[in-house]
Enzyme design. Sequence first.
Site, short mmCIF file in Angstrom:
data_model
loop_
_atom_site.label_atom_id
_atom_site.label_comp_id
_atom_site.label_asym_id
_atom_site.label_seq_id
_atom_site.Cartn_x
_atom_site.Cartn_y
_atom_site.Cartn_z
N LYS A 1 -28.60 22.32 105.54
CA LYS A 1 -29.01 23.60 105.00
C LYS A 1 -27.78 24.24 104.36
O LYS A 1 -26.68 24.20 104.94
CB LYS A 1 -29.54 24.51 106.11
CG LYS A 1 -30.87 24.08 106.67
CD LYS A 1 -31.96 24.19 105.64
CE LYS A 1 -33.30 23.84 106.24
NZ LYS A 1 -34.40 24.04 105.29
N ASP B 1 -30.38 21.47 101.30
CA ASP B 1 -31.57 22.30 101.10
C ASP B 1 -31.15 23.76 101.11
O ASP B 1 -30.62 24.26 102.11
CB ASP B 1 -32.59 22.05 102.23
CG ASP B 1 -33.89 22.81 102.00
OD1 ASP B 1 -34.83 22.62 102.80
OD2 ASP B 1 -33.98 23.57 101.02
N SER C 1 -32.82 17.39 109.64
CA SER C 1 -32.38 18.61 108.96
C SER C 1 -31.40 19.35 109.86
O SER C 1 -31.72 19.63 111.03
CB SER C 1 -33.60 19.50 108.67
OG SER C 1 -33.20 20.66 107.99
N LYS D 1 -29.66 15.94 106.22
CA LYS D 1 -29.92 17.04 105.28
C LYS D 1 -29.22 18.27 105.82
O LYS D 1 -29.41 18.62 106.99
CB LYS D 1 -31.43 17.26 105.20
CG LYS D 1 -31.90 18.62 104.69
CD LYS D 1 -33.40 18.59 104.44
CE LYS D 1 -34.03 19.95 104.64
NZ LYS D 1 -35.47 19.93 104.28
N ASP E 1 -39.57 22.02 97.05
CA ASP E 1 -40.29 22.18 98.31
C ASP E 1 -41.21 23.40 98.13
O ASP E 1 -42.36 23.26 97.70
CB ASP E 1 -39.25 22.36 99.44
CG ASP E 1 -39.84 22.75 100.79
OD1 ASP E 1 -39.08 22.77 101.77
OD2 ASP E 1 -41.05 23.03 100.87
N LYS F 1 -45.15 18.60 102.00
CA LYS F 1 -45.47 19.20 103.29
C LYS F 1 -46.97 19.53 103.28
O LYS F 1 -47.40 20.43 102.54
CB LYS F 1 -44.70 20.49 103.52
CG LYS F 1 -43.21 20.32 103.71
CD LYS F 1 -42.56 21.68 103.93
CE LYS F 1 -41.07 21.54 104.16
NZ LYS F 1 -40.43 22.89 104.23
N GLU G 1 -32.31 20.38 97.30
CA GLU G 1 -33.68 20.84 97.54
C GLU G 1 -33.79 22.34 97.31
O GLU G 1 -32.98 23.12 97.83
CB GLU G 1 -34.08 20.49 98.97
CG GLU G 1 -35.51 20.75 99.35
CD GLU G 1 -35.81 20.34 100.79
OE1 GLU G 1 -35.01 19.61 101.40
OE2 GLU G 1 -36.86 20.77 101.30
N GLY H 1 -40.73 18.85 106.79
CA GLY H 1 -41.14 19.28 108.12
C GLY H 1 -41.13 20.79 108.25
O GLY H 1 -40.43 21.49 107.52
#
Length: 366
Positions: A161, A187, A133, A159, A237, A261, A212, A289
Amino acid sequence: VKITGVELRRIAMPLVAPFRTSFGTETARDVLLVRVVTPEAEGWGECVAMSEPHYSPEYVDGAADVIRRFLLPALPPALDAEAVGRALEPVKGHRMAKAALETAVLDAQLRAAGESFGRFLGAARTRVPCGVSVGIMDTIPQLLDAVAGYLDEGYVRIKLKIEPGWDVEPVRAVRERFGDDVLLQVDANAAYTLADAPRLAKLDAFDLLLVEQPLANDDLVQHARLARLLRTPICLDESIESAAHAAAAIELGSCSIVNIKPGRLGGYLEARRVHDLCRAHGVAVWCGGMLETGLGRAANVALAALPGFTLPGDTSGSRRYYATDVTEPFELADGHLRVPSGPGLGVEPLPEVLAEVTTATEWIAL
Ligand SMILES: CSCC[C@@H](NC(=O)CCC(=O)O)C(=O)O
Ligand SMILES: [Mg+2]
Protein backbone atom coordinates in the site's frame (compact mmCIF):
# COMPACT_ATOMS: atom_id res chain seq x y z
CA VAL A 1 -37.41 -24.54 -5.74
CA LYS A 2 -38.77 -21.53 -3.88
CA ILE A 3 -36.71 -19.40 -1.51
CA THR A 4 -38.27 -19.67 1.95
CA GLY A 5 -36.43 -16.72 3.45
CA VAL A 6 -33.17 -14.92 4.00
CA GLU A 7 -31.06 -14.36 7.11
CA LEU A 8 -29.01 -11.19 7.48
CA ARG A 9 -26.25 -11.92 9.98
CA ARG A 10 -23.56 -9.51 11.26
CA ILE A 11 -20.31 -10.88 12.56
CA ALA A 12 -17.42 -9.07 14.26
CA MET A 13 -14.04 -10.19 12.95
CA PRO A 14 -11.04 -8.61 14.70
CA LEU A 15 -7.92 -8.35 12.52
CA VAL A 16 -4.67 -9.93 13.69
CA ALA A 17 -3.00 -6.56 13.11
CA PRO A 18 -4.12 -3.08 12.00
CA PHE A 19 -4.26 -2.79 8.21
CA ARG A 20 -3.43 0.74 7.05
CA THR A 21 -4.15 2.09 3.57
CA SER A 22 -4.18 5.57 2.06
CA PHE A 23 -7.83 5.93 3.13
CA GLY A 24 -7.64 4.72 6.72
CA THR A 25 -6.75 1.95 9.14
CA GLU A 26 -8.83 -1.20 9.71
CA THR A 27 -8.61 -3.04 13.02
CA ALA A 28 -11.76 -5.17 12.72
CA ARG A 29 -14.31 -6.06 10.06
CA ASP A 30 -18.04 -5.75 10.77
CA VAL A 31 -19.18 -8.26 8.15
CA LEU A 32 -22.68 -8.73 6.77
CA LEU A 33 -23.43 -12.33 5.78
CA VAL A 34 -26.50 -13.27 3.76
CA ARG A 35 -27.97 -16.78 4.06
CA VAL A 36 -30.61 -17.84 1.54
CA VAL A 37 -32.80 -20.75 2.70
CA THR A 38 -34.82 -23.12 0.52
CA PRO A 39 -36.31 -26.54 1.36
CA GLU A 40 -33.55 -28.12 -0.75
CA ALA A 41 -30.42 -26.16 0.16
CA GLU A 42 -28.98 -23.09 1.86
CA GLY A 43 -26.50 -20.63 0.39
CA TRP A 44 -24.13 -18.04 1.85
CA GLY A 45 -23.03 -14.68 0.50
CA GLU A 46 -20.52 -12.31 2.10
CA CYS A 47 -20.97 -8.57 1.63
CA VAL A 48 -17.55 -6.92 1.26
CA ALA A 49 -18.75 -3.42 2.12
CA MET A 50 -16.70 -1.89 4.91
CA SER A 51 -18.04 -0.03 7.93
CA GLU A 52 -17.40 3.38 6.38
CA PRO A 53 -17.76 4.58 2.76
CA HIS A 54 -14.04 5.30 2.24
CA TYR A 55 -13.10 2.62 -0.30
CA SER A 56 -16.29 3.17 -2.32
CA PRO A 57 -19.72 4.70 -1.65
CA GLU A 58 -21.12 1.57 0.01
CA TYR A 59 -20.98 0.79 3.73
CA VAL A 60 -22.26 -2.21 5.62
CA ASP A 61 -25.27 -0.64 7.37
CA GLY A 62 -26.37 0.81 4.04
CA ALA A 63 -25.96 -2.57 2.35
CA ALA A 64 -28.14 -4.26 4.95
CA ASP A 65 -30.77 -1.55 4.50
CA VAL A 66 -30.84 -1.72 0.71
CA ILE A 67 -31.06 -5.53 0.83
CA ARG A 68 -33.92 -5.40 3.33
CA ARG A 69 -35.94 -2.62 1.67
CA PHE A 70 -35.22 -2.92 -2.06
CA LEU A 71 -33.35 -6.08 -3.07
CA LEU A 72 -35.31 -8.76 -1.19
CA PRO A 73 -38.71 -7.49 -2.43
CA ALA A 74 -37.32 -7.74 -5.98
CA LEU A 75 -35.84 -11.22 -5.50
CA PRO A 76 -37.29 -13.83 -7.89
CA PRO A 77 -38.58 -16.92 -6.01
CA ALA A 78 -36.52 -19.49 -7.97
CA LEU A 79 -32.88 -20.35 -7.25
CA ASP A 80 -31.43 -18.76 -10.39
CA ALA A 81 -28.50 -16.38 -9.96
CA GLU A 82 -28.77 -15.09 -13.56
CA ALA A 83 -32.41 -14.21 -12.92
CA VAL A 84 -31.41 -12.49 -9.66
CA GLY A 85 -28.92 -10.30 -11.50
CA ARG A 86 -31.58 -9.20 -13.97
CA ALA A 87 -34.26 -8.69 -11.30
CA LEU A 88 -31.99 -6.39 -9.26
CA GLU A 89 -31.05 -4.12 -12.19
CA PRO A 90 -33.74 -1.51 -11.47
CA VAL A 91 -31.82 -0.74 -8.25
CA LYS A 92 -28.97 1.59 -9.21
CA GLY A 93 -25.53 0.88 -7.76
CA HIS A 94 -25.28 -0.97 -4.42
CA ARG A 95 -23.17 -3.60 -6.17
CA MET A 96 -21.66 -5.03 -2.98
CA ALA A 97 -25.14 -5.52 -1.52
CA LYS A 98 -26.33 -7.11 -4.78
CA ALA A 99 -23.23 -9.32 -4.92
CA ALA A 100 -23.86 -10.72 -1.43
CA LEU A 101 -27.45 -11.66 -2.29
CA GLU A 102 -26.64 -13.04 -5.75
CA THR A 103 -23.79 -15.11 -4.32
CA ALA A 104 -26.02 -16.59 -1.61
CA VAL A 105 -28.56 -17.60 -4.28
CA LEU A 106 -25.78 -19.01 -6.47
CA ASP A 107 -24.34 -20.99 -3.54
CA ALA A 108 -27.75 -22.53 -2.73
CA GLN A 109 -28.37 -23.22 -6.43
CA LEU A 110 -25.03 -24.97 -6.85
CA ARG A 111 -25.28 -26.94 -3.60
CA ALA A 112 -28.70 -28.18 -4.73
CA ALA A 113 -27.16 -29.15 -8.08
CA GLY A 114 -24.06 -30.67 -6.50
CA GLU A 115 -21.79 -28.40 -8.56
CA SER A 116 -18.78 -26.47 -7.20
CA PHE A 117 -18.22 -22.73 -7.77
CA GLY A 118 -15.02 -23.60 -9.61
CA ARG A 119 -16.71 -25.93 -12.04
CA PHE A 120 -19.63 -23.54 -12.56
CA LEU A 121 -17.38 -20.51 -13.18
CA GLY A 122 -14.97 -22.40 -15.47
CA ALA A 123 -11.92 -22.95 -13.26
CA ALA A 124 -8.93 -24.20 -15.22
CA ARG A 125 -6.78 -25.05 -12.21
CA THR A 126 -7.11 -26.89 -8.90
CA ARG A 127 -4.94 -24.41 -6.97
CA VAL A 128 -4.02 -20.73 -7.34
CA PRO A 129 -0.78 -18.80 -6.58
CA CYS A 130 -1.20 -16.33 -3.73
CA GLY A 131 -0.04 -12.78 -3.28
CA VAL A 132 -0.35 -10.70 -0.14
CA SER A 133 -1.28 -7.08 0.49
CA VAL A 134 0.98 -5.24 2.96
CA GLY A 135 -0.28 -2.13 4.69
CA ILE A 136 1.41 1.21 5.26
CA MET A 137 3.63 0.95 8.32
CA ASP A 138 5.15 3.39 10.82
CA THR A 139 8.73 2.63 9.80
CA ILE A 140 10.67 0.99 6.97
CA PRO A 141 12.22 -1.65 9.30
CA GLN A 142 8.71 -2.63 10.41
CA LEU A 143 7.70 -3.00 6.76
CA LEU A 144 10.75 -5.11 5.91
CA ASP A 145 10.02 -7.43 8.85
CA ALA A 146 6.44 -7.87 7.67
CA VAL A 147 7.52 -8.58 4.08
CA ALA A 148 10.15 -11.06 5.29
CA GLY A 149 7.47 -12.89 7.26
CA TYR A 150 5.13 -13.14 4.27
CA LEU A 151 7.91 -14.33 1.97
CA ASP A 152 8.77 -16.97 4.59
CA GLU A 153 5.12 -18.06 4.55
CA GLY A 154 5.52 -18.65 0.81
CA TYR A 155 3.60 -15.76 -0.76
CA VAL A 156 4.60 -15.48 -4.41
CA ARG A 157 3.85 -11.76 -4.81
CA ILE A 158 4.09 -8.72 -2.52
CA LYS A 159 1.74 -5.73 -2.84
CA LEU A 160 2.59 -2.59 -0.91
CA LYS A 161 0.00 0.00 0.00
CA ILE A 162 1.36 3.45 -0.84
CA GLU A 163 0.37 7.10 -0.40
CA PRO A 164 2.20 10.42 -0.88
CA GLY A 165 5.09 10.30 1.60
CA TRP A 166 5.17 6.52 1.69
CA ASP A 167 5.95 5.28 -1.81
CA VAL A 168 9.41 5.44 -3.39
CA GLU A 169 11.38 4.83 -0.17
CA PRO A 170 9.49 1.69 0.97
CA VAL A 171 9.58 0.26 -2.56
CA ARG A 172 13.32 0.94 -2.81
CA ALA A 173 13.91 -0.62 0.63
CA VAL A 174 12.02 -3.79 -0.31
CA ARG A 175 13.95 -4.10 -3.58
CA GLU A 176 17.29 -3.54 -1.79
CA ARG A 177 16.51 -6.09 0.92
CA PHE A 178 14.72 -8.82 -1.07
CA GLY A 179 16.18 -8.36 -4.56
CA ASP A 180 14.83 -7.87 -8.06
CA ASP A 181 13.19 -11.27 -8.49
CA VAL A 182 10.41 -10.80 -5.94
CA LEU A 183 7.12 -10.07 -7.75
CA LEU A 184 6.27 -6.60 -6.41
CA GLN A 185 3.41 -4.16 -6.99
CA VAL A 186 1.85 -1.16 -5.27
CA ASP A 187 -1.70 0.03 -4.53
CA ALA A 188 -2.43 3.71 -3.94
CA ASN A 189 -6.22 3.48 -3.43
CA ALA A 190 -6.64 6.68 -5.45
CA ALA A 191 -4.31 8.76 -3.24
CA TYR A 192 -2.56 10.67 -6.06
CA THR A 193 -3.43 13.22 -8.73
CA LEU A 194 -2.01 13.70 -12.21
CA ALA A 195 0.22 16.42 -10.71
CA ASP A 196 2.04 13.59 -8.87
CA ALA A 197 3.07 11.97 -12.17
CA PRO A 198 6.77 12.82 -11.72
CA ARG A 199 6.71 11.19 -8.27
CA LEU A 200 4.92 8.10 -9.56
CA ALA A 201 7.37 7.90 -12.49
CA LYS A 202 10.15 7.35 -9.93
CA LEU A 203 8.57 3.94 -9.28
CA ASP A 204 9.49 2.94 -12.85
CA ALA A 205 13.02 2.26 -11.58
CA PHE A 206 11.87 -0.74 -9.53
CA ASP A 207 10.41 -3.09 -12.16
CA LEU A 208 6.99 -3.28 -10.52
CA LEU A 209 4.30 -5.55 -11.98
CA LEU A 210 1.80 -2.68 -11.79
CA VAL A 211 0.65 0.40 -9.97
CA GLU A 212 -2.92 -0.08 -8.75
CA GLN A 213 -5.53 2.73 -8.75
CA PRO A 214 -3.15 5.66 -8.54
CA LEU A 215 -5.83 8.29 -9.25
CA ALA A 216 -9.49 8.98 -8.41
CA ASN A 217 -12.05 6.19 -8.69
CA ASP A 218 -14.12 8.07 -11.29
CA ASP A 219 -11.32 9.29 -13.57
CA LEU A 220 -10.62 7.04 -16.56
CA VAL A 221 -9.38 9.94 -18.69
CA GLN A 222 -6.66 11.06 -16.27
CA HIS A 223 -5.55 7.46 -15.79
CA ALA A 224 -5.18 7.24 -19.58
CA ARG A 225 -3.03 10.39 -19.53
CA LEU A 226 -0.97 9.05 -16.61
CA ALA A 227 -0.47 5.74 -18.44
CA ARG A 228 1.34 7.63 -21.17
CA LEU A 229 3.73 9.11 -18.57
CA LEU A 230 4.66 5.88 -16.75
CA ARG A 231 6.47 2.73 -17.82
CA THR A 232 4.89 0.71 -15.02
CA PRO A 233 1.52 -0.75 -16.13
CA ILE A 234 -1.55 0.79 -14.51
CA CYS A 235 -4.05 -1.60 -12.91
CA LEU A 236 -7.52 -0.36 -11.96
CA ASP A 237 -9.55 -1.54 -8.97
CA GLU A 238 -12.11 0.99 -7.63
CA SER A 239 -12.69 2.47 -11.10
CA ILE A 240 -14.01 -0.77 -12.59
CA GLU A 241 -17.52 -1.49 -11.31
CA SER A 242 -18.87 -3.33 -14.37
CA ALA A 243 -17.88 -4.98 -17.64
CA ALA A 244 -18.88 -1.73 -19.34
CA HIS A 245 -16.37 0.17 -17.19
CA ALA A 246 -13.70 -2.39 -18.09
CA ALA A 247 -14.47 -1.97 -21.80
CA ALA A 248 -14.26 1.83 -21.48
CA ALA A 249 -10.98 1.66 -19.54
CA ILE A 250 -9.43 -0.65 -22.14
CA GLU A 251 -10.73 1.53 -25.01
CA LEU A 252 -9.33 4.71 -23.42
CA GLY A 253 -6.02 3.11 -22.39
CA SER A 254 -6.72 3.89 -18.72
CA CYS A 255 -5.29 0.57 -17.59
CA SER A 256 -3.58 -2.50 -18.97
CA ILE A 257 -4.40 -4.80 -16.03
CA VAL A 258 -7.64 -5.19 -14.05
CA ASN A 259 -8.10 -6.17 -10.38
CA ILE A 260 -11.31 -8.21 -10.36
CA LYS A 261 -13.32 -8.09 -7.11
CA PRO A 262 -16.73 -9.80 -7.35
CA GLY A 263 -18.17 -7.66 -4.54
CA ARG A 264 -17.23 -4.42 -6.31
CA LEU A 265 -18.67 -5.76 -9.58
CA GLY A 266 -22.08 -6.88 -8.27
CA GLY A 267 -21.29 -10.57 -8.14
CA TYR A 268 -19.44 -13.53 -9.61
CA LEU A 269 -21.41 -13.51 -12.86
CA GLU A 270 -20.33 -9.94 -13.71
CA ALA A 271 -16.83 -10.79 -12.46
CA ARG A 272 -16.70 -13.61 -15.02
CA ARG A 273 -17.94 -11.20 -17.72
CA VAL A 274 -15.08 -8.83 -16.88
CA HIS A 275 -12.66 -11.77 -17.01
CA ASP A 276 -13.98 -12.84 -20.41
CA LEU A 277 -13.87 -9.28 -21.81
CA CYS A 278 -10.33 -8.63 -20.55
CA ARG A 279 -9.13 -11.96 -21.87
CA ALA A 280 -10.55 -11.13 -25.30
CA HIS A 281 -8.49 -7.91 -25.25
CA GLY A 282 -5.31 -9.53 -23.93
CA VAL A 283 -5.68 -7.65 -20.64
CA ALA A 284 -4.38 -9.60 -17.63
CA VAL A 285 -6.62 -9.87 -14.58
CA TRP A 286 -6.06 -10.98 -10.99
CA CYS A 287 -8.39 -11.51 -8.04
CA GLY A 288 -8.46 -8.68 -5.52
CA GLY A 289 -9.56 -8.99 -1.90
CA MET A 290 -11.73 -7.20 0.63
CA LEU A 291 -10.47 -9.03 3.72
CA GLU A 292 -13.09 -11.71 3.15
CA THR A 293 -13.78 -14.45 5.66
CA GLY A 294 -13.42 -18.02 4.44
CA LEU A 295 -16.87 -17.78 2.86
CA GLY A 296 -15.98 -14.99 0.41
CA ARG A 297 -12.44 -16.33 0.19
CA ALA A 298 -13.69 -19.72 -1.06
CA ALA A 299 -15.58 -18.08 -3.94
CA ASN A 300 -12.63 -15.79 -4.77
CA VAL A 301 -10.20 -18.71 -4.94
CA ALA A 302 -12.55 -20.52 -7.34
CA LEU A 303 -12.75 -17.37 -9.50
CA ALA A 304 -8.97 -16.92 -9.41
CA ALA A 305 -8.65 -20.35 -11.05
CA LEU A 306 -10.14 -19.10 -14.34
CA PRO A 307 -7.68 -19.05 -17.26
CA GLY A 308 -7.43 -15.24 -17.62
CA PHE A 309 -6.25 -14.82 -14.01
CA THR A 310 -2.59 -14.81 -14.99
CA LEU A 311 -1.25 -12.74 -12.07
CA PRO A 312 -1.21 -13.80 -8.41
CA GLY A 313 -4.14 -12.28 -6.52
CA ASP A 314 -4.77 -10.96 -3.04
CA THR A 315 -6.10 -14.42 -2.16
CA SER A 316 -4.10 -14.83 1.02
CA GLY A 317 -4.46 -17.46 3.72
CA SER A 318 -7.05 -16.88 6.45
CA ARG A 319 -4.31 -16.11 8.98
CA ARG A 320 -3.30 -12.99 7.02
CA TYR A 321 -6.25 -11.24 8.70
CA TYR A 322 -7.96 -13.58 11.16
CA ALA A 323 -6.76 -15.62 14.12
CA THR A 324 -9.95 -17.68 13.78
CA ASP A 325 -11.85 -17.79 10.50
CA VAL A 326 -15.58 -18.59 10.39
CA THR A 327 -14.77 -21.55 8.09
CA GLU A 328 -11.97 -24.08 8.17
CA PRO A 329 -8.96 -21.79 7.58
CA PHE A 330 -7.48 -21.39 4.13
CA GLU A 331 -3.82 -22.35 4.54
CA LEU A 332 -1.06 -21.59 2.05
CA ALA A 333 0.63 -24.70 0.62
CA ASP A 334 3.77 -23.96 -1.39
CA GLY A 335 2.51 -20.42 -2.05
CA HIS A 336 -0.86 -21.64 -3.33
CA LEU A 337 -4.42 -22.14 -2.10
CA ARG A 338 -6.42 -25.14 -3.22
CA VAL A 339 -9.69 -24.45 -5.02
CA PRO A 340 -12.57 -25.90 -2.93
CA SER A 341 -14.13 -28.85 -4.77
CA GLY A 342 -17.33 -29.44 -2.78
CA PRO A 343 -20.80 -28.32 -3.91
CA GLY A 344 -21.34 -24.57 -4.01
CA LEU A 345 -18.69 -22.63 -2.07
CA GLY A 346 -17.36 -25.96 -0.80
CA VAL A 347 -17.02 -24.50 2.69
CA GLU A 348 -19.46 -23.84 5.53
CA PRO A 349 -19.37 -21.65 8.59
CA LEU A 350 -18.22 -23.58 11.70
CA PRO A 351 -21.31 -23.33 13.94
CA GLU A 352 -19.46 -22.66 17.19
CA VAL A 353 -17.21 -20.01 15.65
CA LEU A 354 -20.16 -18.38 13.87
CA ALA A 355 -22.12 -18.23 17.12
CA GLU A 356 -19.11 -16.69 18.86
CA VAL A 357 -18.61 -13.85 16.34
CA THR A 358 -22.29 -13.11 15.64
CA THR A 359 -23.38 -9.66 16.79
CA ALA A 360 -26.84 -9.63 15.19
CA THR A 361 -29.11 -11.87 13.14
CA GLU A 362 -32.37 -11.10 11.39
CA TRP A 363 -34.72 -13.52 9.59
CA ILE A 364 -36.76 -12.22 6.65
CA ALA A 365 -39.41 -14.63 5.38
CA LEU A 366 -40.18 -14.37 1.66
C1 LIG B 1 -9.06 -2.34 3.67
S1 LIG B 1 -8.41 -2.27 2.05
C2 LIG B 1 -9.55 -3.16 1.04
C3 LIG B 1 -9.26 -2.87 -0.43
C4 LIG B 1 -7.85 -3.28 -0.84
N1 LIG B 1 -7.66 -4.72 -0.62
C5 LIG B 1 -6.41 -5.21 -0.42
O1 LIG B 1 -5.42 -4.54 -0.36
C6 LIG B 1 -6.32 -6.71 -0.22
C7 LIG B 1 -7.10 -7.12 0.98
C8 LIG B 1 -7.13 -8.64 1.10
O2 LIG B 1 -6.05 -9.25 1.12
O3 LIG B 1 -8.26 -9.17 1.12
C9 LIG B 1 -7.56 -2.91 -2.29
O4 LIG B 1 -7.75 -1.72 -2.61
O5 LIG B 1 -7.14 -3.73 -3.09
MG1 LIG C 1 -6.86 -1.98 -4.59
